[in-house]
Design an enzyme around this catalytic site. Structure first.
Site, short mmCIF file in Angstrom:
data_model
loop_
_atom_site.label_atom_id
_atom_site.label_comp_id
_atom_site.label_asym_id
_atom_site.label_seq_id
_atom_site.Cartn_x
_atom_site.Cartn_y
_atom_site.Cartn_z
N HIS A 1 0.69 -1.37 0.12
CA HIS A 1 0.35 0.01 0.10
C HIS A 1 0.97 0.54 0.11
O HIS A 1 1.82 1.57 1.50
CB HIS A 1 -0.68 -0.09 1.26
N GLU B 1 2.96 0.98 3.37
CA GLU B 1 2.25 0.13 4.33
C GLU B 1 1.71 -1.46 3.82
O GLU B 1 1.56 -1.68 3.14
CB GLU B 1 1.32 0.17 4.86
N ASN C 1 -5.93 3.62 7.05
CA ASN C 1 -7.48 4.27 6.71
C ASN C 1 -8.05 4.04 7.82
O ASN C 1 -8.97 4.61 7.46
CB ASN C 1 -7.38 3.47 5.40
P1 NAD Z 1 -7.86 5.90 -10.14
O1 NAD Z 1 -9.29 5.57 -10.28
O2 NAD Z 1 -7.27 7.14 -10.45
O3 NAD Z 1 -7.59 4.79 -11.49
C1 NAD Z 1 -7.89 3.51 -11.65
C2 NAD Z 1 -7.23 3.08 -12.79
O4 NAD Z 1 -7.51 1.44 -12.78
C3 NAD Z 1 -8.55 3.23 -13.89
O5 NAD Z 1 -7.25 4.30 -14.78
C4 NAD Z 1 -8.99 2.31 -14.34
O6 NAD Z 1 -9.29 2.43 -15.94
C5 NAD Z 1 -7.68 0.94 -14.00
N1 NAD Z 1 -8.98 0.08 -14.36
C6 NAD Z 1 -10.40 -0.06 -14.14
N2 NAD Z 1 -10.25 -1.36 -14.08
C7 NAD Z 1 -9.86 -1.70 -14.71
C8 NAD Z 1 -8.97 -3.25 -15.48
N3 NAD Z 1 -10.26 -4.44 -15.12
N4 NAD Z 1 -7.90 -3.40 -15.93
C9 NAD Z 1 -6.92 -2.83 -16.42
N5 NAD Z 1 -6.83 -1.31 -15.02
C10 NAD Z 1 -8.30 -1.47 -14.73
O7 NAD Z 1 -7.68 4.81 -8.37
P2 NAD Z 1 -6.53 5.39 -8.00
O8 NAD Z 1 -6.55 6.46 -6.75
O9 NAD Z 1 -5.40 5.39 -8.46
O10 NAD Z 1 -6.76 3.93 -6.64
C11 NAD Z 1 -6.19 2.74 -7.33
C12 NAD Z 1 -5.92 2.09 -5.66
O11 NAD Z 1 -4.91 2.84 -4.87
C13 NAD Z 1 -7.04 1.64 -5.44
O12 NAD Z 1 -7.30 0.40 -4.74
C14 NAD Z 1 -7.30 2.58 -4.32
O13 NAD Z 1 -7.34 2.48 -3.03
C15 NAD Z 1 -5.77 2.54 -3.48
N6 NAD Z 1 -5.31 3.72 -3.14
C16 NAD Z 1 -5.76 4.92 -3.38
C17 NAD Z 1 -5.03 6.27 -2.89
C18 NAD Z 1 -5.28 7.69 -3.34
O14 NAD Z 1 -4.81 8.58 -2.40
N7 NAD Z 1 -5.53 7.77 -4.02
C19 NAD Z 1 -3.61 6.24 -2.29
C20 NAD Z 1 -3.59 4.79 -1.73
C21 NAD Z 1 -4.52 3.80 -2.37
#
Ligand code: NAD
Length: 296
Positions: free
Chosen positions: A140, A152, A190
């Site tokens: 993470h 993490e 979280n």
């Molecule tokens: P985001 O919405 O910015 O990006 C997600 C991406 O995944 C998109 O580009 C989407 O097209 C792609 N996607 C969806 N289905 C897919 C598939 N089947 N195959 C390939 N790609 C696919 O989301 P994010 O904020 O980058 O979050 C991504 C992960 O990271 C989540 O699990 C989130 O909980 C985690 N996360 C987010 C943060 C944050 O601050 N945004 C911090 C730590 C962890």
């Protein structure tokens, strides 16, 4: 020995994770569902490296070398074929992640580690849909990935000690500081952060204070670098909502129920920085923090 990394999902986190691995010499394959998010991710990485060059963190030569180490693919099966490690960073949705892990497990080489960047979904549950649960782990990263030091690391129920040690040493190779925790809803980051953000939104919803006042109290009173509402916008309001639902369902405790205002904002398409509006309004090129007209 880990050399080839496949990052699934090229959004906010995926582009940062690809950036950091490539910067530290790993070959990276970045996978998303279509060309457009991949092109956008490469442009973001280039822009973020420019920022690092301007700050003297990396040299201009490093920029091209880093970009040259990243290839893209729109197929998970193709993208994971040569991977030593897959880091999944797709949308925070349980069914989607289970599907992606089944696909990656079926197509990745034997021995390839499968990590998820999930903020809150059970690593044990994700591992259970694969035939290699001992090689599945939570990795993470924090946002923005090139800047934030913490990783993490989440041990699922079946994660082997060897897998954990490999991910600890890999995190150190990326100049990050790993912190190993156990697999319960929200893990540690979280579990603690989201109830605080939800309480800040409840304070706004119940009229205790305005957007600027809530964030100012937490910034100046608690020495937080960003107020909780600005941080929620930055993380993505949809991401915050999904995490709160995982906490609520996972613990069966109403104290994690998302504030109705957060639910309404996400339903209305206000997802924070990435949609241009959340508690604040964001204009490209402007660093000024402007409270959304909804809350004035
Ligand atoms: P985001 O919405 O910015 O990006 C997600 C991406 O995944 C998109 O580009 C989407 O097209 C792609 N996607 C969806 N289905 C897919 C598939 N089947 N195959 C390939 N790609 C696919 O989301 P994010 O904020 O980058 O979050 C991504 C992960 O990271 C989540 O699990 C989130 O909980 C985690 N996360 C987010 C943060 C944050 O601050 N945004 C911090 C730590 C962890």
């Amino acid at each position: 020995m880990i050399k080839n990394i496949t990052v699934i999902g090229a959004g906010t986190m995926g582009n940062g994770i690809a950036h950091v691995f490539a910067q530290f010499g790993f070959s990276v394959t970045l996978v998303d569902i279509a060309k457009e998010p991949l092109e956008k991710a490469l442009a973001t990485i280039a822009k973020n490296i420019d920022r690092q060059v301007a700050k003297g963190i990396v040299s201009a030569d490093d920029k091209q070398q880093t970009l040259d180490r990243i290839t893209t693919n729109t197929s998970i099966e193709e993208g994971v074929k040569k991977a030593d490690l897959v880091v999944e960073a797709a949308t925070e949705n349980t069914e989607l992640k289970l599907k992606i892990f089944k696909q990656a497990d079926a197509a990745a080489p034997a021995g390839c580690l499968l990590a998820t960047n999930t903020s809150s979904i059970s690593v044990t549950r994700i591992a259970a849909v694969t035939k290699r649960p001992e090689l599945v782990i939570g990795m993470h990263f924090m946002n923005p990935v090139p800047v934030m030091k913490l990783v993490e690391i989440i041990n699922g129920y079946s994660t082997s000690e060897e897998t954990t040690q490999t991910i600890i040493s890999l995190s150190k190779q990326l100049d990050k500081i790993p912190c190993v925790v156990n697999d319960y809803p929200g893990f540690t980051a979280n579990r603690i952060l989201m109830p605080m953000i939800n309480e800040a939104i409840y304070s706004l919803y119940e009229g205790v204070a305005g957007v600027a006042e809530i964030d100012t109290v937490m910034k100046l009173g608690m020495a937080h670098p960003m107020g909780p509402l600005q941080l929620a916008d930055f993380i993505g309001l949809d991401v915050c909502l999904n995490i709160l639902r995982v906490l609520q369902e996972g613990f069966g405790n109403p104290k994690y129920a998302p504030c109705p205002l957060l639910v309404n904002m996400v339903t209305a398409g206000k997802r924070g920085v990435k949609s241009g509006e959340g508690f604040y309004t964001y204009t490209a090129g402007s660093k000024e923090l402007v409270v959304s007209s909804q809350f004035l």
